[in-house]
Design an enzyme around this catalytic site. Structure first.
Site, short mmCIF file in Angstrom:
data_model
loop_
_atom_site.label_atom_id
_atom_site.label_comp_id
_atom_site.label_asym_id
_atom_site.label_seq_id
_atom_site.Cartn_x
_atom_site.Cartn_y
_atom_site.Cartn_z
N GLY A 244 52.90 75.54 57.78
CA GLY A 244 51.88 74.86 56.97
C GLY A 244 51.40 75.80 55.88
O GLY A 244 52.09 76.77 55.55
N ASN A 245 50.28 75.52 55.30
CA ASN A 245 49.71 76.43 54.31
C ASN A 245 48.19 76.30 54.31
O ASN A 245 47.64 75.50 55.06
CB ASN A 245 50.31 76.16 52.92
CG ASN A 245 50.05 74.75 52.46
OD1 ASN A 245 48.90 74.35 52.27
ND2 ASN A 245 51.11 73.96 52.30
N ARG A 246 47.54 77.08 53.48
CA ARG A 246 46.07 77.19 53.55
C ARG A 246 45.33 76.09 52.81
O ARG A 246 44.11 76.15 52.69
CB ARG A 246 45.63 78.53 52.97
CG ARG A 246 46.03 79.72 53.79
CD ARG A 246 45.52 80.98 53.08
NE ARG A 246 46.04 82.17 53.70
CZ ARG A 246 45.52 82.71 54.79
NH1 ARG A 246 44.47 82.16 55.37
NH2 ARG A 246 46.04 83.80 55.30
N SER A 247 46.02 75.12 52.26
CA SER A 247 45.31 74.08 51.50
C SER A 247 44.30 73.36 52.39
O SER A 247 44.62 72.94 53.50
CB SER A 247 46.33 73.07 50.95
OG SER A 247 45.64 71.94 50.46
N ALA B 195 49.40 70.39 48.53
CA ALA B 195 50.27 71.57 48.62
C ALA B 195 51.36 71.24 49.62
O ALA B 195 51.22 71.47 50.82
CB ALA B 195 49.46 72.78 49.06
#
Ligand code: CTP
Length: 417
Positions: A218-221, A285
């Site tokens: 995943g990512n930090r969005s 994102a």
């Protein structure tokens, strides 16, 4: 739980709001409403009816608005006051609005300060009904409400359905919550927007790509930028759908949120919505890669061994691959998160993905990027010089983006597909 931090912002900042409060038990919530509107930068003048004063004192409103609450028509001030308040208001909101106030307003009565103010104003009027469900469903109340809505073009917001006053059970008749009324007032203050009635589709948040049933890439969005855009577009009168990856944010009032998890699910959902969308904004994102083989069972350390190699497969480009599905003449906005050559890289994405505008973000730097309430962006358009914005709250960045989108909509956008 502490409420959200409110600071002066559009469209409430500097606007004159007349808040009419009538005699229903929900009158206590009107104090919160007056306080929130004041903190958003509005000048709030409260008018209490005689019925309201049975429930709540003018002093409560004086204290939260910093302005004196009006109650009397037949006083030295009262006679001129209704004309002054009515003609200077940018919006008049009655919350709670009892069956009695609704009846008096529908018949053009002018027997107290609030009803005379309603006759004196030409500003948008918002009525937030609150009463027992049997009174609400009575044909006379319904006829009065229809008259207010259809003949006088008042906006009727609510009522909600849920628990009523103690002992009255549950049903339609609850006043909307203060934060919902704040949004309805915001919408009434933005009447002239070119986005009114437009369909807006926004992607937001990260995507999650499963490695196994418990782990993911995943990512930090956080989804905050996309959700701020959704709330702002809804306030401007748009019909807004957000396609959101996993986020932990409250659903913005009046916005439809469709939850997806992976890039491929987002692609599917967006492809179905785009042919109808007048405006599309790609604020998500999206993970560019996913595990090539997601394991159906949890990977065990003992089986994997001291080193693990994860083969990745390319994900679809949601914005790029849905280009052909965009409605002719629609306006499309992308985001570009960069760590180097911000403007050059963003301009390349503007062109390759066929956006009308791109919002270039610095991934790093104070107050910019993910998981913060502020953002520092550069706006790039087709044939336009880059417009560098200062560090701003994401709410205000959303407003600036929608200002530019509105300009493009108004100028009759060239088809962007
Ligand atoms: N985007 C998308 N689907 C993807 C990747 C990006 O819809 N798989 C959209 C984003 O929502 C954004 C724009 O495309 O509006 C640019 O996203 P960004 O991540 O900056 O660009 P990428 O195309 O992924 O390019 P790169 O990773 O090479 O910077």
């Amino acid at each position: 739980m502490p409420g959200p931090v409110l600071h002066p912002r559009r469209p409430w900042e500097g606007r004159s709001i007349v808040l009419g409060v009538t005699g229903g038990v929900a009158a206590y919530k009107a104090v919160q409403l007056a306080r929130d509107l004041t903190r958003l930068g509005a000048e709030v003048d409260t008018i209490l009816t005689a019925g309201a004063e049975e429930f709540i004192r003018p002093l409560s409103f004086d204290a939260v608005t910093g302005r004196s609450t009006a109650t009397e028509l037949f006083s030295t001030d009262g006679a001129a006051l209704h004309i002054k308040l009515g003609s200077e208001a940018d919006v008049v909101c009655v919350a709670p609005a009892t069956a009695d106030l609704i009846a008096r307003a529908a018949h053009g009565r002018a027997d107290d300060l609030l009803t005379t103010t309603l006759l004196a104003t030409r500003a948008p009027v918002l009525i937030c009904p609150a009463m027992n469900d049997r009174m609400y469903s009575h044909p006379q109340t319904q006829t009065n409400l229809r008259h207010l809505g259809e003949v006088l073009s008042y906006r009727i917001a609510g009522p909600g359905t849920g628990p009523l006053a103690a002992g009255e059970g549950s049903g339609p008749g609850r006043m909307l919550e203060p934060h919902e009324i704040v949004e309805e007032i915001g919408r009434a203050l933005s009447e002239a927007s070119p986005l009114r009635g437009k369909k807006v589709v926004i992607t937001a948040g990260p995507t999650r790509e499963a490695i196994d049933p418990v782990r993911f890439i995943g990512n930090r969005s956080s989804g905050r930028m996309g959700f701020a855009l959704a709330a702002a577009a809804r306030r401007r009168g748009a019909d807004v759908t957000v396609v959101a990856g996993p986020v932990s944010l409250p659903v913005p009032y009046g916005v439809e949120v469709l939850s997806v998890e992976t890039a491929r699910e987002m692609l599917q959902c967006v492809s179905e919505l785009l042919p109808e969308a007048d405006v599309s904004v790609f604020a998500s994102a999206v993970a560019d890669y996913r595990p090539a083989n997601s394991s159906e069972e949890k990977l065990k350390r003992a089986d994997v061994g001291p080193e693990m190699t994860l083969a990745l497969a390319e994900n679809p480009d949601v914005a790029g691959e849905t280009r052909a599905a965009r409605k002719a003449g629609s306006v499309s906005v992308g985001f570009a998160l960069e760590t180097t050559s911000l403007v050059e890289n963003a301009r390349a994405k503007l062109e390759s993905k066929g956006f009308d505008m791109i919002v270039a973000n610095e991934a790093e730097g104070e107050g910019a990027g993910f998981e913060v309430d502020t953002n520092r962006v550069v706006l790039l358009g087709v044939d336009r010089e880059p417009e560098e914005l200062p560090l701003l709250a994401k709410d205000e960045v959303a407003e600036m983006i929608l200002d530019r989108v509105s300009e493009i909509v108004e100028s009759g956008a060239e088809p962007s597909g």
